[in-house]
Design a protein around this motif. Structure first.
Motif, short mmCIF file in Angstrom:
data_model
loop_
_atom_site.label_atom_id
_atom_site.label_comp_id
_atom_site.label_asym_id
_atom_site.label_seq_id
_atom_site.Cartn_x
_atom_site.Cartn_y
_atom_site.Cartn_z
N GLU A 1 -4.93 9.74 13.62
CA GLU A 1 -5.51 11.02 14.05
C GLU A 1 -6.41 10.78 15.25
O GLU A 1 -7.46 10.14 15.13
CB GLU A 1 -6.26 11.65 12.87
N SER B 1 -3.55 -9.93 1.90
CA SER B 1 -2.79 -10.41 0.74
C SER B 1 -1.30 -10.20 0.97
O SER B 1 -0.49 -11.00 0.52
CB SER B 1 -3.24 -9.79 -0.57
N LYS C 1 -0.44 11.44 13.81
CA LYS C 1 -0.22 12.41 12.74
C LYS C 1 0.34 13.69 13.35
O LYS C 1 -0.16 14.17 14.36
CB LYS C 1 -1.58 12.70 12.08
N LYS D 1 -6.73 3.14 7.78
CA LYS D 1 -7.75 3.44 6.78
C LYS D 1 -8.10 2.17 6.04
O LYS D 1 -7.36 1.20 6.06
CB LYS D 1 -7.22 4.51 5.82
N PHE D 2 -9.23 2.20 5.35
CA PHE D 2 -9.80 0.98 4.80
C PHE D 2 -8.91 0.30 3.76
O PHE D 2 -8.68 -0.89 3.81
CB PHE D 2 -11.16 1.29 4.21
N TYR D 3 -8.40 1.06 2.77
CA TYR D 3 -7.62 0.42 1.71
C TYR D 3 -6.36 -0.22 2.27
O TYR D 3 -5.96 -1.31 1.86
CB TYR D 3 -7.24 1.44 0.63
N GLU E 1 -15.27 4.80 1.50
CA GLU E 1 -14.58 3.59 0.99
C GLU E 1 -15.10 2.36 1.72
O GLU E 1 -15.29 1.30 1.12
CB GLU E 1 -13.08 3.64 1.29
N ASN F 1 -7.81 -1.78 -5.06
CA ASN F 1 -8.53 -0.89 -4.15
C ASN F 1 -9.75 -0.27 -4.80
O ASN F 1 -10.79 -0.09 -4.16
CB ASN F 1 -7.61 0.23 -3.66
N MET G 1 -11.80 2.76 14.93
CA MET G 1 -12.46 1.53 14.51
C MET G 1 -11.51 0.60 13.76
O MET G 1 -11.39 -0.59 14.06
CB MET G 1 -13.64 1.90 13.59
N ILE G 2 -10.77 1.16 12.80
CA ILE G 2 -9.90 0.31 11.98
C ILE G 2 -8.69 -0.15 12.79
O ILE G 2 -8.25 -1.30 12.67
CB ILE G 2 -9.51 1.01 10.66
N THR H 1 -10.57 10.42 15.78
CA THR H 1 -11.29 10.13 14.53
C THR H 1 -11.90 8.73 14.64
O THR H 1 -11.17 7.75 14.79
CB THR H 1 -10.30 10.18 13.34
N ARG H 2 -13.22 8.67 14.58
CA ARG H 2 -13.96 7.41 14.78
C ARG H 2 -13.43 6.33 13.83
O ARG H 2 -13.20 5.19 14.22
CB ARG H 2 -15.44 7.67 14.48
N LEU H 3 -13.23 6.68 12.56
CA LEU H 3 -12.78 5.70 11.56
C LEU H 3 -11.43 5.10 11.96
O LEU H 3 -11.23 3.90 11.90
CB LEU H 3 -12.67 6.37 10.19
N LYS I 1 0.86 -1.18 0.00
CA LYS I 1 0.00 0.00 0.00
C LYS I 1 0.88 1.22 0.00
O LYS I 1 1.87 1.31 0.76
CB LYS I 1 -0.92 -0.01 1.22
N GLY I 2 0.51 2.19 -0.87
CA GLY I 2 1.32 3.39 -0.94
C GLY I 2 1.00 4.40 0.15
O GLY I 2 -0.12 4.42 0.64
N GLY I 3 1.99 5.21 0.54
CA GLY I 3 1.76 6.32 1.42
C GLY I 3 1.41 5.97 2.85
O GLY I 3 0.67 6.71 3.49
N PRO J 1 1.14 2.37 -7.72
CA PRO J 1 2.17 3.36 -7.41
C PRO J 1 3.55 2.91 -7.92
O PRO J 1 4.44 2.62 -7.15
CB PRO J 1 2.12 3.43 -5.89
N GLN K 1 -3.46 -4.13 -6.02
CA GLN K 1 -4.11 -3.99 -4.71
C GLN K 1 -5.63 -4.06 -4.88
O GLN K 1 -6.36 -4.29 -3.93
CB GLN K 1 -3.76 -2.65 -4.08
N LYS L 1 4.22 8.03 -6.80
CA LYS L 1 4.19 8.24 -5.35
C LYS L 1 2.96 7.55 -4.81
O LYS L 1 1.86 7.66 -5.38
CB LYS L 1 4.15 9.74 -5.04
N GLY L 2 3.16 6.82 -3.68
CA GLY L 2 2.04 6.12 -3.11
C GLY L 2 1.16 7.00 -2.24
O GLY L 2 1.64 7.97 -1.68
N GLY L 3 -0.14 6.65 -2.18
CA GLY L 3 -1.04 7.28 -1.24
C GLY L 3 -1.37 8.73 -1.53
O GLY L 3 -1.58 9.51 -0.61
#
Ligand SMILES: Nc1ncnc2c1ncn2[C@@H]1O[C@H](COP(=O)(O)OP(=O)(O)OP(=O)(O)O)[C@@H](O)[C@H]1O
Ligand SMILES: Nc1ncnc2c1ncn2[C@@H]1O[C@H](COP(=O)(O)OP(=O)(O)OP(=O)(O)O)[C@@H](O)[C@H]1O
Ligand SMILES: [Mg+2]
Ligand SMILES: [Mg+2]
Lengths: 258, 258
Positions: free
Chosen positions: A190, A163, A218, A154-156, B226, B43, A198-199, A193-195, A10-12, B131, B41, B10-12
């Motif tokens: 963050e 995988s 963050k 985050k979800f993604y 998402e 996504n 949760m994740i 933040t509810r999301l 996953k990027g970033g 990415p 991915q 660049k990722g993300g």
């Protein structure tokens, strides 16, 4: 010597930020630490204030012909701590394609690090990986004794972790070697933040005590330190980001000792 | 028909988020719109609520053998707007390696889309890229009439834009075709952050009027949508993220008409 591949397709998700800052905090405690920039974006190199585009040889020349350009010939110290860097380069993308037909393509980095340790000793090596699971990332996993998987809540990023896990298991079986998961690191969290809450809970449920207690929150000072070409601990020691990575260094040292 | 590759090594930086939400806003205006998920991915597929791991055939089977599995056989409509998806799959990574020895490896997606348009017509196609600048992304650039480059206003993303530009120029020269830069999109912009304002100004200086007027601000509802497998415009039309992508759709339609 411990060799840690910082990996996630996953990027970033703060792979580079984690390799740079965790490496710097470990080096500050006196451990000889090598950063290896295996990403064609060469962000780790840029983040240490080194212009990769001015370099004649970098990691790409080492992987293409390790006899011609041994790893020790490209290593340079960064800042006044025992922190060293094997710089990356855009041409790593090209190298990845050129290595394809060779049988030893997945072992080139492992062999290069083994050769290096005959003449120089390092306590820790951190390898920053590109956001993919191709030959470069495979080189990192084969060279590593441990894996560190940063992920944002985050979800993604969460959806991709299964995988990633499966790929690592498949790779270690087919290439017949062992690598240990040092841990899963929650980054860019963050507060409030509810999301994210949760994740993060889902990730802790799925990966249990493999998830580091330390969470990297963050903190814009982390992004500001990149512009200055310095790790956050040297840029602004009081920033929350610096404190988070210091705490992570303590936890990593404890886990490795255990 | 306009084919837009959403690309940045660049990722993300919100490539997937932009392909999904811009595509949905264009489809809402009545244009027949196809999303192509070219990222291993997957996504974009997950973000549309489709479990890629349950699919027998997806984009990887099309690229491997377009006669056996034509693109139209994997396309599925998503939501009640004229929005369609060619789903991605983890095995796209494997496909990328398998295509390496073939001379037409960079043209497979372009040929598949040309074949599709003999039986079905689309007004817009948006291709979500991984990415990296490897064979999959090259397929997207060769298939595209336009490029859209999302970037976040941070240092690593900004530092990588020059090499992205150079690579695109080199690729279009060597593969002898033309592709137009539709625009550079500022994403995940946090109002009032000095670093973001500074880097956004640098990006506007470097890329001039190629930078979209529309800025996509950071908005947690975008991440929440998402999880629900819906574009933000269908998840919460009043959210700032939905309004930003609606404004972007207007600007894209104007630029394309121009
Ligand atoms: N704790 C943090 N607080 C704020 N910003 C952060 C934090 N960690 C990382 N970032 C920012 O997020 C961006 C992405 O991080 P980074 O580039 O390290 O991710 P990556 O996983 O290495 O990306 P890639 O997949 O492209 O290699 C960086 O520009 C960085 O400034
Ligand atoms: N405007 C926004 N506000 C808040 N969050 C956002 C926004 N745009 C994207 N994001 C979040 O940032 C994360 C990264 O975005 P996304 O996955 O679309 O980037 P990408 O460039 O496709 O990543 P990759 O390089 O891995 O393909 C996503 O989880 C998404 O929720
Ligand atoms: Mg990185
Ligand atoms: Mg994506």
């Amino acid at each position: 010597m411990r060799v840690v591949a910082v990996v996630n397709q996953k990027g970033g998700v703060a792979k580079t930020t984690t390799a740079a800052n965790l490496g710097a905090c470990i080096a500050e405690r006196g451990f000889r630490t090598l950063l290896v920039d295996l990403d064609p974006q060469a962000n780790l190199t840029v983040g240490m204030g080194i212009p990769w585009y001015e370099l004649d040889s970098a990691l790409h020349t080492v992987l293409l012909d390790p006899d011609e350009t041994p790893l020790r010939s490209i290593i340079t110290q960064v800042h006044d701590i025992p922190l060293y860097l094997a710089p990356g380069h855009l041409d790593l993308a090209h190298t990845e394609a050129l290595m394809m037909p060779h049988a030893d393509k997945a072992y080139r980095l492992r062999n290069a690090i083994e050769d290096l340790t005959r003449s120089e000793s390092f306590d820790w090596v951190f390898i920053d990986c590109p956001p993919s699971l191709g030959t470069l990332t495979q080189n990192a996993i084969v060279a590593a004794s441990h894996l560190l998987i940063p992920t944002e809540p985050k979800f993604y990023a969460f959806a991709g972790m299964d995988s990633l896990n499966k790929m690592i298991v498949a790779l270690t079986k087919s290439l017949r070697f062992r690598v240990e998961l040092l841990g899963v690191l929650l980054t860019m969290f963050e507060r409030g933040t509810r999301l994210h809450t949760m994740i993060a809970a889902e990730i802790r449920e799925r990966f249990g005590d493999k998830v580091f207690q330390t969470v990297i929150y963050k903190n814009v000072r982390v992004s500001e330190s990149e512009v200055e070409g310095k790790p956050i601990a040297l840029f602004d020691r009081r920033a929350p980001g610096a404190q988070n990575y210091e705490a992570l260094a303590e936890e990593v040292l404890l886990r490795a000792a255990g």
